[in-house]
Design a protein around this motif. Structure first.
Motif, short mmCIF file in Angstrom:
data_model
loop_
_atom_site.label_atom_id
_atom_site.label_comp_id
_atom_site.label_asym_id
_atom_site.label_seq_id
_atom_site.Cartn_x
_atom_site.Cartn_y
_atom_site.Cartn_z
N MET A 1 0.85 -1.18 0.00
CA MET A 1 0.00 0.00 0.00
C MET A 1 0.89 1.24 0.00
N ALA A 2 1.19 1.74 -1.20
CA ALA A 2 2.04 2.91 -1.32
C ALA A 2 1.29 4.16 -0.86
N THR A 3 2.02 5.05 -0.20
CA THR A 3 1.43 6.29 0.30
C THR A 3 2.26 7.48 -0.18
N PRO A 4 1.69 8.68 -0.14
CA PRO A 4 2.45 9.86 -0.57
C PRO A 4 3.78 9.99 0.17
N LYS A 5 4.77 10.52 -0.52
CA LYS A 5 6.13 10.74 -0.03
C LYS A 5 6.94 9.46 0.12
N ARG B 1 -10.77 2.51 -4.97
CA ARG B 1 -11.14 3.85 -4.53
C ARG B 1 -11.03 3.99 -3.01
N ILE B 2 -11.50 2.96 -2.30
CA ILE B 2 -11.34 2.97 -0.84
C ILE B 2 -9.86 2.91 -0.49
N GLY B 3 -9.11 2.12 -1.27
CA GLY B 3 -7.68 2.01 -1.04
C GLY B 3 -6.97 3.35 -1.17
N ASP B 4 -7.32 4.11 -2.21
CA ASP B 4 -6.71 5.42 -2.38
C ASP B 4 -7.09 6.36 -1.24
N PHE B 5 -8.32 6.23 -0.76
CA PHE B 5 -8.74 7.05 0.37
C PHE B 5 -7.90 6.72 1.61
N LEU B 6 -7.72 5.42 1.87
CA LEU B 6 -6.94 5.03 3.03
C LEU B 6 -5.47 5.45 2.91
N ALA B 7 -4.90 5.19 1.73
CA ALA B 7 -3.47 5.48 1.52
C ALA B 7 -3.22 6.99 1.48
N GLY B 8 -4.13 7.74 0.88
CA GLY B 8 -3.92 9.16 0.74
C GLY B 8 -4.49 9.99 1.87
N GLY B 9 -5.28 9.32 2.73
CA GLY B 9 -5.91 10.05 3.83
C GLY B 9 -5.52 9.50 5.18
N LEU B 10 -6.18 8.40 5.57
CA LEU B 10 -6.00 7.87 6.92
C LEU B 10 -4.54 7.53 7.23
N PHE B 11 -3.84 6.92 6.26
CA PHE B 11 -2.46 6.50 6.49
C PHE B 11 -1.43 7.49 5.92
N ASN B 12 -1.92 8.65 5.46
CA ASN B 12 -1.01 9.67 4.94
C ASN B 12 -0.67 10.65 6.05
N MET C 1 -4.04 -4.11 11.41
CA MET C 1 -4.86 -3.04 10.87
C MET C 1 -4.38 -2.63 9.47
N MET C 2 -3.06 -2.55 9.31
CA MET C 2 -2.52 -2.16 8.00
C MET C 2 -2.64 -3.30 6.99
N GLU C 3 -2.61 -4.55 7.46
CA GLU C 3 -2.81 -5.67 6.55
C GLU C 3 -4.22 -5.64 5.97
N VAL C 4 -5.20 -5.37 6.82
CA VAL C 4 -6.59 -5.27 6.35
C VAL C 4 -6.72 -4.11 5.36
N ALA C 5 -6.09 -2.99 5.70
CA ALA C 5 -6.14 -1.83 4.81
C ALA C 5 -5.51 -2.14 3.46
N SER C 6 -4.42 -2.92 3.46
CA SER C 6 -3.77 -3.27 2.20
C SER C 6 -4.66 -4.14 1.33
N ARG C 7 -5.47 -4.98 1.97
CA ARG C 7 -6.41 -5.81 1.21
C ARG C 7 -7.48 -4.94 0.55
N PHE C 8 -7.98 -3.96 1.30
CA PHE C 8 -8.93 -3.01 0.72
C PHE C 8 -8.29 -2.26 -0.44
N TYR C 9 -7.02 -1.94 -0.27
CA TYR C 9 -6.27 -1.20 -1.28
C TYR C 9 -6.28 -1.94 -2.62
N THR C 10 -6.19 -3.28 -2.54
CA THR C 10 -6.17 -4.11 -3.75
C THR C 10 -7.56 -4.40 -4.28
N LEU C 11 -8.47 -4.76 -3.38
CA LEU C 11 -9.81 -5.20 -3.79
C LEU C 11 -10.74 -4.04 -4.11
#
Length: 262
Positions: free
Chosen positions: A147-151, A249-260, A236-246
Motif C-alpha cells: 500500500m504505497a502512500t504519498p512521499k 477507490r477505498i484504497g486510495d482514500f486510506l493510503a492518501g488520507g488515513l495512512f497519509n 490493521m494495516m494488513e486489512v487496509a492493504s487488502r482493501f487497497y487491492t480489492l
C-alpha cells in the motif's frame, strides 16, 4: 526448526529489527552471523549473541551496496562459519519526500541497498541452500510494498521489487525444500525513521500502530522452518492493504488520507 547450532545470517543487524532478530536466534541456540556497516555496533551484537547462546557468533562488516564487500563477506562466511541455514535480508533504508523534490542520487543508492545488493547476497547463499536442499530465506519488505502512500514513491518502489522477487523466488525454491518468507512490517520504532523522517512527526502521528522490533523479531524466528508465505503486521494495516487491492477507490482514500501522516 530447532535452531540449535544452525547458522543464521542477518544483514542490517547493527541496530533495530536486525539486532533483535540476532538476539532471538541466539536465545534459540543458533550460531549468529551479524552483518552491517557499523563495525563497532555489530561487534557488540556479536558479544551479546555469544552470551545468550553460549556458542560462537560472528560479526562481518558489510556494505550491501558494494559487490566487493558482498563477495568478501560471503567468502568469510563460507571459510569461517560454514553453510547458512537461515538468511534474513534486513538491510535497507528509506527517505520520505515528494517525488518532484527527490534527490535521484539518493534514489539510486536506495535501489542499490534495498534491492540490488540484496539480490546479489541472496543468490550466492541460495545456490548453497539448493545444493543442500534445505534452508529458509526471509526478505524484509514493507507494508509500503502493499500500500504505497504519498512521499514514499522511491521507498515503495524498492519494496515492491523485494515483494515481487520474493514471490517468484518462493515458487522456484519450493521444490527443493528451501522456504522463502516475505516480512511486511508497518512502522517500527527504530532509528530507521531518524533518516527517513528527520522531523520525527511521522512516528508521533501514528503512535497507536507503531511496532516494537522485539515483538516482530520473535514472530520471525518462530516461523523458521515453516511454510509461511508472508508475515504482515500490524493487522490493521494488513486489512487496509487488502482493501487497497480489492477496492481501489477505498484504497486510495486510506493510503492518501488515513495512512497519509508523513
Amino acid at each position: 526448526m530447532d535452531l540449535t547450532d544452525k547458522v543464521v545470517v542477518v544483514t542490517g543487524s547493527s541496530a533495530g529489527l536486525g539486532e533483535q532478530i540476532c538476539y532471538e536466534a541466539a536465545r534459540q541456540g543458533a550460531i549468529v552471523v551479524t552483518c552491517a556497516r557499523r563495525i563497532n555496533l555489530i561487534g557488540q551484537v556479536k558479544e551479546k549473541c555469544m552470551a545468550l547462546s553460549g556458542k560462537a557468533a560472528y560479526a562481518f562488516q558489510l556494505d550491501i551496496a558494494d559487490p566487493h564487500s558482498v563477495e568478501n563477506v560471503l567468502a568469510k562466511i563460507a571459510d569461517e562459519v560454514g553453510n547458512v541455514d537461515v538468511l534474513v535480508n534486513n538491510a535497507g533504508f528509506g527517505y520520505f519526500e515528494d517525488f518532484v523534490n527527490f534527490d535521484l542520487d539518493m534514489a539510486k543508492n536506495m535501489f542499490e541497498v534495498n534491492v540490488l545488493g540484496m539480490l546479489y547476497f541472496t543468490q550466492k547463499i541460495a545456490i548453497q541452500m539448493v545444493a543442500e536442499k534445505s534452508g529458509h530465506i526471509f526478505n524484509v519488505a514493507s507494508m509500503a510494498a502493499k500500500m504505497a502512500t504519498p512521499k514514499s514513491t522511491i521507498y515503495s518502489a524498492t519494496k515492491f521489487a523485494v515483494l515481487g522477487f520474493s514471490n517468484a523466488l518462493r515458487l522456484e525454491l519450493k521444490p527443493v525444500n528451501v522456504q522463502v518468507t516475505t516480512i511486511n512490517p508497518g512502522p517500527i520504532e527504530t532509528d530507521f525513521f531518524g533518516k527517513a523522517d528527520p522531523s520525527g512527526n511521522y512516528l508521533e502521528n501514528i503512535g497507536a500502530i507503531v511496532l516494537t522490533p522485539e515483538k516482530i523479531a520473535k514472530i520471525i524466528i518462530s516461523k523458521v522452518g515453516t511454510n509461511t508465505r508472508e508475515i504482515n503486521r500490524p493487522h490493521m494495516m494488513e486489512v487496509a492493504s487488502r482493501f487497497y487491492t480489492l477496492f481501489p477507490r477505498i484504497g486510495d482514500f486510506l493510503a492518501g488520507g488515513l495512512f497519509n501522516t508523513k
